[in-house]
Design a protein around this motif. Sequence first.
Motif, short mmCIF file in Angstrom:
data_model
loop_
_atom_site.label_atom_id
_atom_site.label_comp_id
_atom_site.label_asym_id
_atom_site.label_seq_id
_atom_site.Cartn_x
_atom_site.Cartn_y
_atom_site.Cartn_z
N THR A 150 1.12 -1.23 -0.08
CA THR A 150 -0.02 0.40 0.20
C THR A 150 0.91 1.29 0.07
O THR A 150 0.89 2.66 -0.85
N LYS A 197 2.48 1.69 -3.46
CA LYS A 197 1.44 2.61 -4.29
C LYS A 197 1.08 4.03 -3.86
O LYS A 197 1.24 4.41 -5.56
N TRP A 227 1.80 6.54 -6.72
CA TRP A 227 0.15 7.37 -6.80
C TRP A 227 0.97 9.01 -7.03
O TRP A 227 0.56 9.90 -7.64
N ALA A 233 -1.35 -3.67 -6.23
CA ALA A 233 -0.44 -2.67 -5.71
C ALA A 233 -0.47 -1.56 -7.79
O ALA A 233 -0.81 -0.99 -7.51
N ILE A 241 -2.61 1.19 -9.59
CA ILE A 241 -0.91 2.49 -10.37
C ILE A 241 -1.75 2.08 -11.60
O ILE A 241 -1.44 3.48 -12.22
#
Length: 115
Positions: A28, A31, A35, A62, A66
């Motif tokens: 997480t 990711k 982001w 993840a 993306i």
Amino acid sequence: MIKIKHVADSQICVIDPITDRLTAANATSFKDEVWQLIDKGEYRLVIDLTGVAFVDSSAIGALVGILKRLGNRGEIVVCGLSGSVDKMFRITRMDRVFPTYPNSAEAAAALSERL
């Protein structure tokens, strides 16, 4: 959690997760960091998994997240798959979703050709 390198004279960003295991424990945050790059305008991404020895379904999720965040604005490719990482990509058929290359130089060159 990630190291970023921009390829000279291009708009390509090489992202190196600084971990040997990309799992539920850190997928997480990986990711989220990517982001942030996308939100700042990085749209041509190489995810370099050379140093990653293991990925689980959270890591795959993840990467898909993306890809969705990137949408039609750009491209994402992965490189450096080996051992169990390559096997996980084949089992989940992510090798059909993400173009894969042996190393970041070849991945960046392939993205450059599509500019």
